[in-house]
Design a protein around this motif. Sequence first.
Motif, mmCIF file in Angstrom:
data_model
loop_
_atom_site.group_PDB
_atom_site.id
_atom_site.type_symbol
_atom_site.label_atom_id
_atom_site.label_comp_id
_atom_site.label_asym_id
_atom_site.label_seq_id
_atom_site.Cartn_x
_atom_site.Cartn_y
_atom_site.Cartn_z
ATOM 1 N N PHE A 234 0.824 -1.210 0.000
ATOM 2 C CA PHE A 234 0.000 0.000 0.000
ATOM 3 C C PHE A 234 0.861 1.264 0.000
ATOM 4 N N ILE A 235 2.098 1.129 0.487
ATOM 5 C CA ILE A 235 3.061 2.227 0.464
ATOM 6 C C ILE A 235 4.173 1.845 -0.508
ATOM 7 N N LYS A 236 4.542 2.747 -1.400
ATOM 8 C CA LYS A 236 5.599 2.469 -2.379
ATOM 9 C C LYS A 236 6.976 2.509 -1.722
ATOM 10 N N ALA A 237 7.965 2.035 -2.448
ATOM 11 C CA ALA A 237 9.331 2.000 -1.933
ATOM 12 C C ALA A 237 9.858 3.401 -1.617
ATOM 13 N N ASP A 238 9.349 4.427 -2.311
ATOM 14 C CA ASP A 238 9.806 5.796 -2.052
ATOM 15 C C ASP A 238 9.020 6.467 -0.927
ATOM 16 N N GLY A 239 8.108 5.728 -0.293
ATOM 17 C CA GLY A 239 7.350 6.261 0.833
ATOM 18 C C GLY A 239 6.030 6.916 0.464
ATOM 19 N N SER A 240 5.741 7.009 -0.832
ATOM 20 C CA SER A 240 4.477 7.607 -1.265
ATOM 21 C C SER A 240 3.362 6.568 -1.277
ATOM 22 N N SER A 417 7.199 3.165 9.771
ATOM 23 C CA SER A 417 6.900 3.024 11.194
ATOM 24 C C SER A 417 5.402 3.063 11.472
ATOM 25 N N TYR A 418 4.642 3.645 10.554
ATOM 26 C CA TYR A 418 3.193 3.770 10.744
ATOM 27 C C TYR A 418 2.414 2.742 9.909
ATOM 28 N N GLN A 419 3.081 1.640 9.570
ATOM 29 C CA GLN A 419 2.440 0.600 8.747
ATOM 30 C C GLN A 419 1.116 0.122 9.359
ATOM 31 N N ALA A 420 1.118 -0.045 10.680
ATOM 32 C CA ALA A 420 -0.080 -0.543 11.351
ATOM 33 C C ALA A 420 -1.261 0.420 11.175
ATOM 34 N N GLU A 421 -0.980 1.724 11.169
ATOM 35 C CA GLU A 421 -2.044 2.714 10.958
ATOM 36 C C GLU A 421 -2.660 2.561 9.562
ATOM 37 N N VAL A 422 -1.805 2.357 8.576
ATOM 38 C CA VAL A 422 -2.271 2.173 7.203
ATOM 39 C C VAL A 422 -3.136 0.925 7.109
ATOM 40 N N TYR A 423 -2.654 -0.168 7.678
ATOM 41 C CA TYR A 423 -3.403 -1.424 7.635
ATOM 42 C C TYR A 423 -4.768 -1.278 8.302
ATOM 43 N N ARG A 450 -7.481 8.467 3.402
ATOM 44 C CA ARG A 450 -7.017 8.153 4.752
ATOM 45 C C ARG A 450 -5.520 7.825 4.772
ATOM 46 N N VAL A 451 -5.062 7.082 3.781
ATOM 47 C CA VAL A 451 -3.640 6.740 3.733
ATOM 48 C C VAL A 451 -2.796 7.986 3.469
ATOM 49 N N ALA A 452 -3.284 8.857 2.580
ATOM 50 C CA ALA A 452 -2.563 10.107 2.296
ATOM 51 C C ALA A 452 -2.457 10.951 3.567
ATOM 52 N N GLN A 453 -3.533 10.969 4.352
ATOM 53 C CA GLN A 453 -3.558 11.725 5.597
ATOM 54 C C GLN A 453 -2.571 11.145 6.614
ATOM 55 N N ILE A 454 -2.516 9.817 6.676
ATOM 56 C CA ILE A 454 -1.600 9.156 7.609
ATOM 57 C C ILE A 454 -0.152 9.464 7.236
ATOM 58 N N ILE A 455 0.145 9.404 5.936
ATOM 59 C CA ILE A 455 1.504 9.712 5.475
ATOM 60 C C ILE A 455 1.873 11.145 5.818
ATOM 61 N N ALA A 456 0.955 12.076 5.534
ATOM 62 C CA ALA A 456 1.215 13.492 5.785
ATOM 63 C C ALA A 456 1.432 13.771 7.264
ATOM 64 N N SER A 457 0.613 13.177 8.125
ATOM 65 C CA SER A 457 0.729 13.435 9.567
ATOM 66 C C SER A 457 2.013 12.859 10.142
ATOM 67 N N ASN A 458 2.535 11.834 9.520
ATOM 68 C CA ASN A 458 3.775 11.220 10.018
ATOM 69 C C ASN A 458 5.028 11.899 9.482
ATOM 70 N N LYS A 459 4.839 12.831 8.547
ATOM 71 C CA LYS A 459 5.985 13.578 8.016
ATOM 72 C C LYS A 459 6.230 14.870 8.774
ATOM 73 N N LYS A 460 5.277 15.216 9.631
ATOM 74 C CA LYS A 460 5.395 16.491 10.363
ATOM 75 C C LYS A 460 6.488 16.402 11.418
#
Length: 460
Positions: A234-240, A417-423, A450-460
């Motif tokens: 669900f997450i690419k190798a580049d983190g997107s 690190s937030y894989q569980a949140e995505v799942y 939701r996944v885009a939001q999780i990625i964004a919140s974990n980049k802050k």
Amino acid sequence: MNKKKLGAGIVSGVMLAGLLAGCGGGAATEQGKDNASGSAAGGKTTELRFYTYGTESAYSWKKTVAAYEEKNPGVKINVIGLSEKGDTQESLKKLDLAAASGEDMDILMFSDAASYAQRVSLGMVAPIDDYINKDGYKVGEEYKVDTKLNGKYYALPGKFNPWYVLLNKDQLDAAGLKVPTDWTWDDFADYAKKLSKGDGANKVYGTYFHGPQNGGWLDYVKLAMANQAENPEFIKADGSSNMDSPLFKKSLELRVKMEKEDKSAVPYSDMLSQKLNYRTQFYNQKASMILIGSWMNSELGGTEQTPLNFNIAVAPYPKNAAGDKGGYATVTTDYMAVAANSKHKDEAYKFIRWLTTDGALVQGKNIPSWSKVKSEDLGKIIDTILSSTKNPEKVDKDSLNRVMANSKASAIVPPVSYQAEVYKAVNEEFEKLILGKQDIDATVKASQDRVAQIIASNKK
């Protein structure tokens, strides 16, 4: 542990602080604890400390280590067992404590990509690219699992457990269906429809999907993504985010079609409410096919808990289209690594290289990731594995050999690190779909958001 969740084993801040400060206490049982710090008197013997979650019964360490020491008389391998039960989470905790206390380490063994990637990022593992280059091989060609992380190699792959499809051959024969050697998801759905029969409590379903469940077993929500050479997650190798992949939508469409239209898959609501298990569904002949990992090899011929009363065959992981390159599937392996603080890196590398090649044949407990294994050696290992089951004669070994020989792993996507949140998010949106609360397009859109939001919140 049968199922390897990529989101499991997140390293805590306490552990990180311990690593940096060098505080804490180690906890491990050890074979050959004397002289574990390095070499014997006179410097004639180099002792290597090998930290593993693998038990003696599962890995035959005594026999394997003895074979290595016989060929390398100047080396002694001290096997440090981290869990008597082979529990990977218990082992990781003990490994982290040992690292935090500054124990001497030489060889480390990880059970999944998350554990491997996280400890590489913490600096516990040494890169081995120089050794690989000196030996003159390419990991992607030499092994069926490519262990590269961020452009470097930190481990060699041990066992090889690809996902495959188990088939009730008796039910296949009764339906006039052949054991597939190359097939697509459309073929899989067609087989499931033809194999389904009966009604109510007596119904036999074509297949059973054991997930997702509570943020786990997400393999069953990315069926059409997992057979890709690159970016099967669900997450690419580049983190997107990879949620806009058309194969995610295809996976959802397949699940809905088979359960709601064809009535060929056990209802998801039944799986949850009745707490169903894939072993009992298959071995009790309530489902003719199950998609599962090949850790099942050691149970294929039946066990005390799950007797086998029919003939079993094995088919490869389905492709998305007939013209696609086949063989790719979700794969679990052991990651054999050299510890960053090892004082004997040369010897440690030499051991993991042997253990993941010729040593795997000596061990004879698991199918190796080594691509140079000869067909006759593969057959012998499979014979050995099946011989521990109750009715190995009921297993179609030709089909099992063929699938194991031709399977290969997708490139590693370093777990976040937030894989569980995505799942968890994807799991929740899938349940809305399969329980009739939203359609496929809404499910795809909500999952993307939701996944885009999780990625964004974990980049802050």
